[in-house]
Design an enzyme around this catalytic site. Structure first.
Site, PDB file in Angstrom:
ATOM      1  N   HIS A   8       1.708   0.867 -13.203  1.00  0.00           N
ATOM      2  CA  HIS A   8       2.510  -0.312 -13.531  1.00  0.00           C
ATOM      3  C   HIS A   8       3.991   0.075 -13.445  1.00  0.00           C
ATOM      4  O   HIS A   8       4.389   1.132 -13.970  1.00  0.00           O
ATOM      5  CB  HIS A   8       2.168  -0.815 -14.939  1.00  0.00           C
ATOM      6  CG  HIS A   8       2.925  -2.055 -15.279  1.00  0.00           C
ATOM      7  ND1 HIS A   8       2.599  -3.290 -14.766  1.00  0.00           N
ATOM      8  CD2 HIS A   8       4.034  -2.245 -16.032  1.00  0.00           C
ATOM      9  CE1 HIS A   8       3.462  -4.183 -15.201  1.00  0.00           C
ATOM     10  NE2 HIS A   8       4.343  -3.579 -15.972  1.00  0.00           N
TER      11      HIS A   8
ATOM     12  N   LEU B 109      -3.132  -6.592  -7.748  1.00  0.00           N
ATOM     13  CA  LEU B 109      -2.427  -7.580  -8.570  1.00  0.00           C
ATOM     14  C   LEU B 109      -3.356  -8.531  -9.329  1.00  0.00           C
ATOM     15  O   LEU B 109      -2.887  -9.452  -9.995  1.00  0.00           O
ATOM     16  CB  LEU B 109      -1.412  -8.346  -7.710  1.00  0.00           C
ATOM     17  CG  LEU B 109      -0.341  -7.435  -7.068  1.00  0.00           C
ATOM     18  CD1 LEU B 109       0.693  -8.257  -6.308  1.00  0.00           C
ATOM     19  CD2 LEU B 109       0.348  -6.516  -8.072  1.00  0.00           C
TER      20      LEU B 109
ATOM     21  N   ASP C 283      -2.718  -4.060 -18.974  1.00  0.00           N
ATOM     22  CA  ASP C 283      -1.722  -2.986 -19.154  1.00  0.00           C
ATOM     23  C   ASP C 283      -1.786  -2.367 -20.543  1.00  0.00           C
ATOM     24  O   ASP C 283      -0.816  -1.767 -21.020  1.00  0.00           O
ATOM     25  CB  ASP C 283      -0.290  -3.492 -18.869  1.00  0.00           C
ATOM     26  CG  ASP C 283      -0.113  -3.928 -17.420  1.00  0.00           C
ATOM     27  OD1 ASP C 283      -0.732  -3.312 -16.540  1.00  0.00           O
ATOM     28  OD2 ASP C 283       0.640  -4.880 -17.187  1.00  0.00           O
TER      29      ASP C 283
ATOM     30  N   ASN D 107       1.676   2.967  -2.596  1.00  0.00           N
ATOM     31  CA  ASN D 107       1.046   3.893  -3.551  1.00  0.00           C
ATOM     32  C   ASN D 107      -0.237   4.489  -2.977  1.00  0.00           C
ATOM     33  O   ASN D 107      -0.546   5.658  -3.224  1.00  0.00           O
ATOM     34  CB  ASN D 107       0.790   3.196  -4.886  1.00  0.00           C
ATOM     35  CG  ASN D 107       2.046   3.137  -5.738  1.00  0.00           C
ATOM     36  OD1 ASN D 107       2.490   4.156  -6.263  1.00  0.00           O
ATOM     37  ND2 ASN D 107       2.653   1.960  -5.847  1.00  0.00           N
TER      38      ASN D 107
ATOM     39  N   GLY E 130       0.781  -1.231   0.000  1.00  0.00           N
ATOM     40  CA  GLY E 130       0.000   0.000   0.000  1.00  0.00           C
ATOM     41  C   GLY E 130       0.814   1.283   0.000  1.00  0.00           C
ATOM     42  O   GLY E 130       0.311   2.340   0.383  1.00  0.00           O
TER      43      GLY E 130
ATOM     44  N   ASN F  86      -4.530   2.570 -13.564  1.00  0.00           N
ATOM     45  CA  ASN F  86      -3.622   1.599 -12.937  1.00  0.00           C
ATOM     46  C   ASN F  86      -2.199   2.134 -12.988  1.00  0.00           C
ATOM     47  O   ASN F  86      -1.811   2.799 -13.947  1.00  0.00           O
ATOM     48  CB  ASN F  86      -3.689   0.274 -13.718  1.00  0.00           C
ATOM     49  CG  ASN F  86      -2.716  -0.771 -13.191  1.00  0.00           C
ATOM     50  OD1 ASN F  86      -2.666  -1.035 -11.983  1.00  0.00           O
ATOM     51  ND2 ASN F  86      -1.930  -1.376 -14.070  1.00  0.00           N
TER      52      ASN F  86
HETATM   53  C1  GAR Z   1       3.987  -1.300  -7.102  1.00  0.00           C
HETATM   54  O1  GAR Z   1       5.323  -1.295  -7.540  1.00  0.00           O
HETATM   55  C2  GAR Z   1       3.039  -1.304  -8.275  1.00  0.00           C
HETATM   56  O2  GAR Z   1       3.474  -0.511  -9.345  1.00  0.00           O
HETATM   57  C3  GAR Z   1       3.039  -2.763  -8.634  1.00  0.00           C
HETATM   58  O3  GAR Z   1       3.017  -3.444  -7.401  1.00  0.00           O
HETATM   59  C4  GAR Z   1       3.662  -2.629  -6.409  1.00  0.00           C
HETATM   60  C5  GAR Z   1       2.713  -2.449  -5.248  1.00  0.00           C
HETATM   61  O4  GAR Z   1       3.293  -1.742  -4.199  1.00  0.00           O
HETATM   62  N1  GAR Z   1       1.926  -3.070  -9.468  1.00  0.00           N
HETATM   63  C6  GAR Z   1       1.970  -3.982 -10.444  1.00  0.00           C
HETATM   64  O5  GAR Z   1       2.947  -4.678 -10.659  1.00  0.00           O
HETATM   65  C7  GAR Z   1       0.691  -4.113 -11.275  1.00  0.00           C
HETATM   66  N2  GAR Z   1       0.911  -4.893 -12.437  1.00  0.00           N
HETATM   67  P1  GAR Z   1       2.405  -1.014  -3.093  1.00  0.00           P
HETATM   68  O6  GAR Z   1       1.375  -2.026  -2.592  1.00  0.00           O
HETATM   69  O7  GAR Z   1       3.381  -0.673  -2.016  1.00  0.00           O
HETATM   70  O8  GAR Z   1       1.756   0.205  -3.698  1.00  0.00           O
END
Ligand code: GAR
Length: 205
Positions: free
Chosen positions: A108, A89, A149, A16, A14, A106
């Protein structure tokens, strides 16, 4: 409508989501209000962050039957105008995307169209970039459509890969230099569009 009501879907740490709440607290999300977090499994750090940040949180396990219907019901209950996938995810079905009337965006962790699509998530994305030997990677915020994506790009930022990087080191650099800045900025752009579209349609009535 003064602000677009935003739901944030999360699957893990979390960070982001945290970046979105920090931007809100600094007044950098003036057209959006963070109305709901949906966590797709119990026990993840993102749930605590939602509580600490004073955002309502629903836990809807992705592995259980009826996941998408339950998410759609929660979005309706909270009168959500737009959805932000912030480290979510799962892959949302075409039916889900058609059923939700507002924008879905989203983040990525690569420069789309490199290292993206089915199977590319989290650390796997960074490991793939290192294995390929690219010298520049980054992050992308895009609209979600039925191609994983594959939707139109909203914002993108490049990040250098340095000698000796591991997937973990690179992930952290991409988050710090790109993701945590891009996602709040893109959410504000899209929220402003939602508010403007609503004002235009209200003026016609
Ligand atoms: C982030 O790096 C995000 O960009 C990636 O998962 C991580 C989650 O971190 N998302 C993907 O790979 C989607 N395909 P977070 O839970 O700390 O935000």
């Amino acid at each position: 409508m003064l602000t677009a009501r935003i739901a944030v879907l999360v699957s893990g740490g979390g960070t982001n989501l945290q970046a979105l709440m920090d931007a809100r607290d600094r007044g950098e999300l003036p057209h959006g209000s963070l109305a709901l977090v949906i966590a797709d499994k119990p026990g993840i750090r993102a749930i605590e962050r939602a509580r600490e940040g004073d955002v309502a949180c629903a836990v809807i396990p992705r592995k259980e039957p009826g996941f998408e219907e339950k998410v759609l019901a929660a979005l309706r209950n909270y009168k959500i105008d737009m959805v932000v996938l912030a480290g979510f995810l799962g892959i949302l079905s075409r039916e889900f995307i058609q059923a939700f009337p507002g924008p879905i965006i989203n983040i990525h962790p690569s420069l789309i169209p490199a290292f993206c699509g089915k199977g590319f998530y989290g650390l796997k994305v960074h490991q793939a970039a290192l294995d390929y030997g690219v010298k520049v990677t980054g992050a992308t915020v895009h609209y979600v459509n039925e191609v994983p994506d594959g939707g139109k790009i909203i914002l993108q930022r490049a990040v250098d890969i340095l000698p000796g990087d591991t997937a973990e080191v690179l992930q952290r650099r991409v988050m710090e230099q790109a993701e945590w800045k891009l996602l709040p900025a893109a959410a504000e752009l899209v929220a402003a569009d939602v508010v403007a579209a609503e004002a235009a349609s209200a003026a016609k009535e």
